[in-house]
Scaffold this motif. Sequence first.
Motif, PDB file in Angstrom:
ATOM      1  N   SER A  22      -8.561   0.553   3.888  1.00 17.85           N
ATOM      2  CA  SER A  22      -8.080   1.818   4.453  1.00 17.85           C
ATOM      3  C   SER A  22      -9.044   2.980   4.254  1.00 17.85           C
ATOM      4  O   SER A  22      -8.691   4.123   4.594  1.00 17.85           O
ATOM      5  CB  SER A  22      -6.724   2.169   3.830  1.00 17.85           C
ATOM      6  N   TYR A  68     -15.584   1.868   8.754  1.00 22.17           N
ATOM      7  CA  TYR A  68     -14.116   1.750   8.779  1.00 22.17           C
ATOM      8  C   TYR A  68     -13.582   2.161  10.159  1.00 22.17           C
ATOM      9  O   TYR A  68     -12.759   1.448  10.753  1.00 22.17           O
ATOM     10  CB  TYR A  68     -13.548   2.629   7.660  1.00 22.17           C
ATOM     11  N   ASP A 111      -3.772 -13.294   2.577  1.00 23.42           N
ATOM     12  CA  ASP A 111      -4.994 -12.525   2.789  1.00 23.42           C
ATOM     13  C   ASP A 111      -5.269 -12.575   4.287  1.00 23.42           C
ATOM     14  O   ASP A 111      -5.244 -13.649   4.900  1.00 23.42           O
ATOM     15  CB  ASP A 111      -6.158 -13.121   1.994  1.00 23.42           C
ATOM     16  N   LEU A 112      -5.540 -11.427   4.870  1.00 24.61           N
ATOM     17  CA  LEU A 112      -5.711 -11.366   6.331  1.00 24.61           C
ATOM     18  C   LEU A 112      -6.897 -12.193   6.811  1.00 24.61           C
ATOM     19  O   LEU A 112      -6.949 -12.586   7.978  1.00 24.61           O
ATOM     20  CB  LEU A 112      -5.870  -9.908   6.778  1.00 24.61           C
ATOM     21  N   ASP A 117       1.279  -8.870   2.020  1.00 23.79           N
ATOM     22  CA  ASP A 117       0.095  -8.203   1.476  1.00 23.79           C
ATOM     23  C   ASP A 117      -0.720  -9.308   0.813  1.00 23.79           C
ATOM     24  O   ASP A 117      -0.248 -10.443   0.682  1.00 23.79           O
ATOM     25  CB  ASP A 117       0.481  -7.122   0.463  1.00 23.79           C
ATOM     26  N   LYS A 146     -11.553  -0.102  13.122  1.00 22.34           N
ATOM     27  CA  LYS A 146     -10.280   0.243  13.783  1.00 22.34           C
ATOM     28  C   LYS A 146     -10.470   0.273  15.303  1.00 22.34           C
ATOM     29  O   LYS A 146      -9.571  -0.121  16.051  1.00 22.34           O
ATOM     30  CB  LYS A 146      -9.772   1.590  13.272  1.00 22.34           C
ATOM     31  N   ALA A 176      -1.373  10.228   6.432  1.00 21.15           N
ATOM     32  CA  ALA A 176       0.025   9.906   6.105  1.00 21.15           C
ATOM     33  C   ALA A 176       0.187   9.873   4.599  1.00 21.15           C
ATOM     34  O   ALA A 176      -0.124   8.875   3.939  1.00 21.15           O
ATOM     35  CB  ALA A 176       0.425   8.574   6.736  1.00 21.15           C
ATOM     36  N   GLY A 187      -3.202  10.105  11.358  1.00 18.42           N
ATOM     37  CA  GLY A 187      -4.040  11.178  10.791  1.00 18.42           C
ATOM     38  C   GLY A 187      -4.097  11.020   9.285  1.00 18.42           C
ATOM     39  O   GLY A 187      -4.913  10.269   8.751  1.00 18.42           O
ATOM     40  N   GLY A 200       0.816  -1.224   0.000  1.00 16.88           N
ATOM     41  CA  GLY A 200       0.000   0.000   0.000  1.00 16.88           C
ATOM     42  C   GLY A 200       0.843   1.264   0.000  1.00 16.88           C
ATOM     43  O   GLY A 200       2.079   1.215  -0.035  1.00 16.88           O
ATOM     44  N   GLY A 201       0.151   2.393   0.064  1.00 18.00           N
ATOM     45  CA  GLY A 201       0.839   3.690   0.017  1.00 18.00           C
ATOM     46  C   GLY A 201       1.813   3.865   1.168  1.00 18.00           C
ATOM     47  O   GLY A 201       2.985   4.225   0.960  1.00 18.00           O
ATOM     48  N   VAL A 202       1.368   3.604   2.387  1.00 13.84           N
ATOM     49  CA  VAL A 202       2.232   3.786   3.552  1.00 13.84           C
ATOM     50  C   VAL A 202       3.293   2.685   3.585  1.00 13.84           C
ATOM     51  O   VAL A 202       4.473   2.939   3.866  1.00 13.84           O
ATOM     52  CB  VAL A 202       1.401   3.801   4.852  1.00 13.84           C
ATOM     53  N   LEU A 237      -0.180  -2.807   8.959  1.00 12.68           N
ATOM     54  CA  LEU A 237      -0.830  -1.772   8.138  1.00 12.68           C
ATOM     55  C   LEU A 237      -1.923  -2.355   7.253  1.00 12.68           C
ATOM     56  O   LEU A 237      -2.684  -1.618   6.632  1.00 12.68           O
ATOM     57  CB  LEU A 237       0.194  -1.118   7.196  1.00 12.68           C
ATOM     58  N   SER A 256      -4.014   2.132  13.526  1.00 12.34           N
ATOM     59  CA  SER A 256      -5.396   2.560  13.747  1.00 12.34           C
ATOM     60  C   SER A 256      -5.597   3.859  12.968  1.00 12.34           C
ATOM     61  O   SER A 256      -4.803   4.169  12.070  1.00 12.34           O
ATOM     62  CB  SER A 256      -5.651   2.717  15.249  1.00 12.34           C
TER      63      SER A 256
HETATM   64  P1  NAI Z   1      -3.572   1.294   1.387  1.00 10.69           P
HETATM   65  O1  NAI Z   1      -4.990   1.014   1.064  1.00 10.69           O
HETATM   66  O2  NAI Z   1      -2.733   1.994   0.384  1.00 10.69           O
HETATM   67  O3  NAI Z   1      -2.830  -0.052   1.801  1.00 10.69           O
HETATM   68  C1  NAI Z   1      -3.484  -1.103   2.472  1.00 10.69           C
HETATM   69  C2  NAI Z   1      -2.875  -2.414   2.007  1.00 10.69           C
HETATM   70  O4  NAI Z   1      -3.570  -3.475   2.680  1.00 10.69           O
HETATM   71  C3  NAI Z   1      -3.013  -2.642   0.507  1.00 10.69           C
HETATM   72  O5  NAI Z   1      -1.763  -2.944  -0.073  1.00 10.69           O
HETATM   73  C4  NAI Z   1      -3.978  -3.821   0.390  1.00 10.69           C
HETATM   74  O6  NAI Z   1      -3.679  -4.703  -0.677  1.00 10.69           O
HETATM   75  C5  NAI Z   1      -3.808  -4.503   1.734  1.00 10.69           C
HETATM   76  N1  NAI Z   1      -5.009  -5.230   2.108  1.00 10.69           N
HETATM   77  C6  NAI Z   1      -6.299  -4.812   2.058  1.00 10.69           C
HETATM   78  N2  NAI Z   1      -7.127  -5.798   2.428  1.00 10.69           N
HETATM   79  C7  NAI Z   1      -6.349  -6.858   2.718  1.00 10.69           C
HETATM   80  C8  NAI Z   1      -6.625  -8.181   3.151  1.00 10.69           C
HETATM   81  N3  NAI Z   1      -7.880  -8.610   3.349  1.00 10.69           N
HETATM   82  N4  NAI Z   1      -5.586  -9.021   3.340  1.00 10.69           N
HETATM   83  C9  NAI Z   1      -4.304  -8.602   3.144  1.00 10.69           C
HETATM   84  N5  NAI Z   1      -3.990  -7.362   2.730  1.00 10.69           N
HETATM   85  C10 NAI Z   1      -5.001  -6.507   2.514  1.00 10.69           C
HETATM   86  O7  NAI Z   1      -3.581   2.125   2.766  1.00 10.69           O
HETATM   87  P2  NAI Z   1      -2.449   3.038   3.364  1.00 10.69           P
HETATM   88  O8  NAI Z   1      -2.803   4.441   3.111  1.00 10.69           O
HETATM   89  O9  NAI Z   1      -1.132   2.519   2.987  1.00 10.69           O
HETATM   90  O10 NAI Z   1      -2.692   2.782   4.937  1.00 10.69           O
HETATM   91  C11 NAI Z   1      -2.012   1.761   5.626  1.00 10.69           C
HETATM   92  C12 NAI Z   1      -2.736   1.510   6.932  1.00 10.69           C
HETATM   93  O11 NAI Z   1      -2.762   2.677   7.714  1.00 10.69           O
HETATM   94  C13 NAI Z   1      -4.199   1.063   6.768  1.00 10.69           C
HETATM   95  O12 NAI Z   1      -4.483   0.110   7.779  1.00 10.69           O
HETATM   96  C14 NAI Z   1      -4.974   2.323   7.015  1.00 10.69           C
HETATM   97  O13 NAI Z   1      -6.261   2.034   7.522  1.00 10.69           O
HETATM   98  C15 NAI Z   1      -4.100   3.018   8.044  1.00 10.69           C
HETATM   99  N6  NAI Z   1      -4.244   4.459   8.001  1.00 10.69           N
HETATM  100  C16 NAI Z   1      -3.741   5.159   6.934  1.00 10.69           C
HETATM  101  C17 NAI Z   1      -3.867   6.535   6.905  1.00 10.69           C
HETATM  102  C18 NAI Z   1      -3.267   7.349   5.804  1.00 10.69           C
HETATM  103  O14 NAI Z   1      -3.389   8.578   5.871  1.00 10.69           O
HETATM  104  N7  NAI Z   1      -2.602   6.785   4.797  1.00 10.69           N
HETATM  105  C19 NAI Z   1      -4.576   7.264   7.970  1.00 10.69           C
HETATM  106  C20 NAI Z   1      -5.081   6.405   9.023  1.00 10.69           C
HETATM  107  C21 NAI Z   1      -4.906   5.059   9.029  1.00 10.69           C
END
Ligand code: NAI
Length: 273
Positions: free
Chosen positions: A78, A139, A54-55, A37, A143, A169, A167, A16-18, A74, A113
Amino acid sequence: MTTKVHHTLLLTGAAGGVGTALRERLKANCTVLRLSDRVDFGPALDGEEMALADLSDASAVSNAVQGCQAIVHLGGVSTEGAFDPILQGNIVGVYNLYEAARIHGVKRVVFASSNHVTGFYRQCETITPAHPPRPDSLYGVSKAFGEDLSRMYFDRYGIETACVRIGSAFAEPRDRRMLASWLSFDDLHRLITACLTTPVLGHSIIFGMSDNAVSWYDNASVRHVGYVPQDSSDGFREAIYARTPEPDASDPTVQYQGGTFLMAGIPMTAHRK
Ligand code: NAI
Ligand code: 15L
């Protein structure tokens, strides 16, 4: 001080992005970074291992967790959306992760979270980790479940967790709201490093923000974690004000900390419109 206190560190949501932004940075925290992932995102590089899962698949999650000493979690859905993917990824998924941690003896987790656990507080309020959750979305509820579940695994099994209520990221703040909620990737890495290295983490809920002049969050009660942000959204303010319209003060996405998540997903009743 060495930051490599864990030999093998599992990073879920690594595609994912983070996760992409943290991948290189987290190599300073371990000897082997195990990336997980549900999507295949290419081969492991030096110092890395791949463990796709897969989670919602307990056995695959168990394989990914076995042999690691700490987890940065992570992975999952999201954003706000349909309930079933949130149920599978964030609720069943976080349960599978903690069960695997218990079975394989992992003692420390950093759980991503979200500010959406408390998105129904107003932007004029300052909140602490002791304020009750007020999720703004399904969502956000998922969390909050992860936070409560991790509390139970701490009280029953001594698995320490930092619930980092991230917040926003992203590489840069994208709008006026993110001037308050922005967390730079470097500060997020500092925060995760503090969570992984502090001698006693316990079960801590901490707001994940940079040192922004405008803030809705007070982390004073979690100073023991040792997180000191070094970046700030302030330098982006002028450009964001210039390119975005004056907000409408009656708009719920402006009144509440959760922003656009307030209006996403299942419709709101009239009293909140
Ligand atoms: P993202 O959506 O870019 O990355 C999430 C990753 O989780 C993806 O690569 C996706 O393939 C994987 N994923 C989704 N469902 C899955 C499953 N069932 N099994 C295995 N993998 C799965 O999100 P991002 O922005 O990278 O965020 C990372 C984490 O931080 C997430 O948990 C998000 O909720 C949390 N977060 C992010 C924020 C942000 O500003 N980027 C703010 C608050 C929380
Ligand atoms: C989140 O929890 C989301 O994962 C992310 O995509 C952003 O929307 C962020 O919150 C936010 O509130 O800006």
